[in-house]
Design a protein around this motif. Structure first.
Motif, PDB file in Angstrom:
ATOM      1  N   THR A 116      -0.120  32.205  34.068  1.00 45.23           N
ATOM      2  CA  THR A 116       1.432  31.798  33.926  1.00 45.23           C
ATOM      3  C   THR A 116       1.796  30.553  34.473  1.00 45.23           C
ATOM      4  N   GLN A 117       0.883  29.732  35.097  1.00 51.00           N
ATOM      5  CA  GLN A 117       1.097  28.633  35.834  1.00 51.00           C
ATOM      6  C   GLN A 117       0.749  27.537  34.833  1.00 51.00           C
ATOM      7  N   ASP A 118       1.431  26.146  35.187  1.00 54.90           N
ATOM      8  CA  ASP A 118       1.021  25.183  34.276  1.00 54.90           C
ATOM      9  C   ASP A 118      -0.072  24.280  35.014  1.00 54.90           C
ATOM     10  N   ASN A 119      -0.572  23.111  34.422  1.00 54.05           N
ATOM     11  CA  ASN A 119      -1.695  22.539  34.817  1.00 54.05           C
ATOM     12  C   ASN A 119      -1.440  21.470  35.768  1.00 54.05           C
ATOM     13  N   SER A 120      -0.541  21.775  36.786  1.00 52.86           N
ATOM     14  CA  SER A 120       0.099  20.921  37.775  1.00 52.86           C
ATOM     15  C   SER A 120      -1.157  20.088  38.558  1.00 52.86           C
ATOM     16  N   LYS A 121      -0.791  18.645  38.843  1.00 53.01           N
ATOM     17  CA  LYS A 121      -1.701  18.021  39.848  1.00 53.01           C
ATOM     18  C   LYS A 121      -0.891  17.675  41.051  1.00 53.01           C
ATOM     19  N   ASP A 122       0.208  18.421  41.405  1.00 52.80           N
ATOM     20  CA  ASP A 122       0.954  18.154  42.541  1.00 52.80           C
ATOM     21  C   ASP A 122       0.229  18.251  44.139  1.00 52.80           C
ATOM     22  N   ILE A 123      -0.705  19.239  44.043  1.00 51.69           N
ATOM     23  CA  ILE A 123      -1.151  19.785  45.269  1.00 51.69           C
ATOM     24  C   ILE A 123      -2.206  18.936  45.928  1.00 51.69           C
ATOM     25  N   SER A 124      -2.306  18.557  46.978  1.00 51.66           N
ATOM     26  CA  SER A 124      -3.588  17.835  47.613  1.00 51.66           C
ATOM     27  C   SER A 124      -3.776  18.275  48.816  1.00 51.66           C
ATOM     28  N   TRP A 125      -5.014  18.563  49.324  1.00 47.33           N
ATOM     29  CA  TRP A 125      -5.490  18.989  50.579  1.00 47.33           C
ATOM     30  C   TRP A 125      -6.737  18.463  50.999  1.00 47.33           C
ATOM     31  N   ASN A 126      -7.044  18.715  52.426  1.00 44.54           N
ATOM     32  CA  ASN A 126      -8.396  18.532  53.043  1.00 44.54           C
ATOM     33  C   ASN A 126      -8.660  19.308  54.288  1.00 44.54           C
ATOM     34  N   PRO A 127      -9.910  19.919  54.069  1.00 43.64           N
ATOM     35  CA  PRO A 127     -10.219  20.989  55.209  1.00 43.64           C
ATOM     36  C   PRO A 127     -10.525  19.998  56.489  1.00 43.64           C
ATOM     37  N   VAL A 128     -10.310  20.467  57.821  1.00 42.83           N
ATOM     38  CA  VAL A 128     -10.470  19.763  58.943  1.00 42.83           C
ATOM     39  C   VAL A 128     -10.947  20.793  59.844  1.00 42.83           C
ATOM     40  N   TYR A 129     -11.065  21.971  59.592  1.00 47.00           N
ATOM     41  CA  TYR A 129     -12.261  22.982  60.283  1.00 47.00           C
ATOM     42  C   TYR A 129     -12.429  24.097  59.340  1.00 47.00           C
ATOM     43  N   ALA A 130     -13.891  24.275  59.522  1.00 50.76           N
ATOM     44  CA  ALA A 130     -14.600  25.036  58.771  1.00 50.76           C
ATOM     45  C   ALA A 130     -15.591  25.876  59.640  1.00 50.76           C
TER      46      ALA A 130
END
Length: 284
Positions: free
Chosen positions: A73-87
């Protein structure tokens, strides 16, 4: 606001298969995470999620829900961005997690940290658990760390009964932690957390290191009660996670409930210590 991270049903498209390729290294997991973020930026949330999760993926939005149910039920938003710093990735190469900062540029820009647990199937990384923890605009610089497994080991004939026995060790460890917390208060964490533990808690940038973690707990908490609802363990026997509900009694005479994800690492003495602890917002 939580990071909008996990997904619906794993897609079989060529791009998704390439982006998710696992070769048992931390590098491959970091690539899967960054490719996921890039795909969302280009094609939108729902499309990206269709590629990177499966029917078993749980997302904390804020309470745990099947990714397929949530994103239907969610839209195709492009609002979120992120990047890993620890894995980290298990020595069996089939299980790992990443964490790092996210930015939500929706109606109002918000910030936070995420933690995602991944599992490999048919040599592809797919999301298993995902949660986000909000905080103010970050002030501290964070260095990246992507250590590779110290060795590689994957049992050739591990069966479901053996996997269940391994999970029982993890849940028993957490039962012991909960009992110790009841008896000795938050000081009990001292015997269960690693020197390099990472704490994600709403309103705070990552709290890294055992000394800082214990100082944080001792300054704020008077009582902690865990209710484990699920667990998972790498076939390599070195990494595992639990998730559930945690009730926190503050020293300010206030109780608050959170969803949690705890990541454990097996030590040389065969005990399991916490290396990541996520306290994510919950709705009751």
């Amino acid at each position: 606001m939580n990071k909008l991270f996990c997904t619906v049903i794993a897609a079989s498209v060529t791009l998704g298969a390439f982006a998710q390729k696992s070769d048992g290294t931390t590098k491959s997991l970091v690539k899967a995470e960054t490719d996921f973020a890039e795909k969302l930026a280009k094609t939108g949330a729902r499309t990206a999620y269709n590629t990177y999760a499966n029917s078993k993926t749980l997302v904390f939005r804020p309470n745990p829900v099947s990714a397929s149910t949530y994103y239907a039920t969610q839209d195709n938003s492009k609002d979120i961005s992120w990047n890993p710093v620890y894995a980290r990735v298990s020595r069996s190469g089939d299980w790992g997690f990443t964490t790092g900062p996210y930015v939500d540029q929706g109606q109002e820009t918000s910030y936070g940290q995420y933690l995602s647990v991944w599992k490999a199937s048919d040599n592809k990384w797919q999301l298993f658990l995902d949660a986000g923890v909000p905080h103010n605009k970050p002030l501290n610089k964070v260095s990246t760390s992507f250590p590779e497994p110290k060795d590689h080991y994957k049992p050739q004939f591990l069966n479901d009964k053996q996997r269940e026995a391994g999970l029982n060790i993890i849940t028993t460890t957490e039962t012991t932690l909960n009992a110790t917390l009841k008896s000795y208060g938050v000081a009990a964490f001292s015997g269960f957390i690693n020197p390099d533990v990472r704490i994600l808690f709403p309103g705070y940038e990552p709290i890294i290191g055992k000394d800082k973690a214990l100082a944080f707990f001792n300054s704020m908490f008077s009582k902690v009660t865990l209710k484990t609802t699920g667990a998972d363990k790498a076939d390599g026997g070195d990494l595992a996670c639990t998730y559930g509900l945690v009730a926190v009694d503050y020293k300010a005479d206030l109780r608050e409930s959170f969803n949690y994800i705890f990541v454990y690492e097996r030590q040389a003495d065969h005990n399991w210590n916490l290396i990541a602890m996520v306290f994510a917002p919950a709705e009751r």
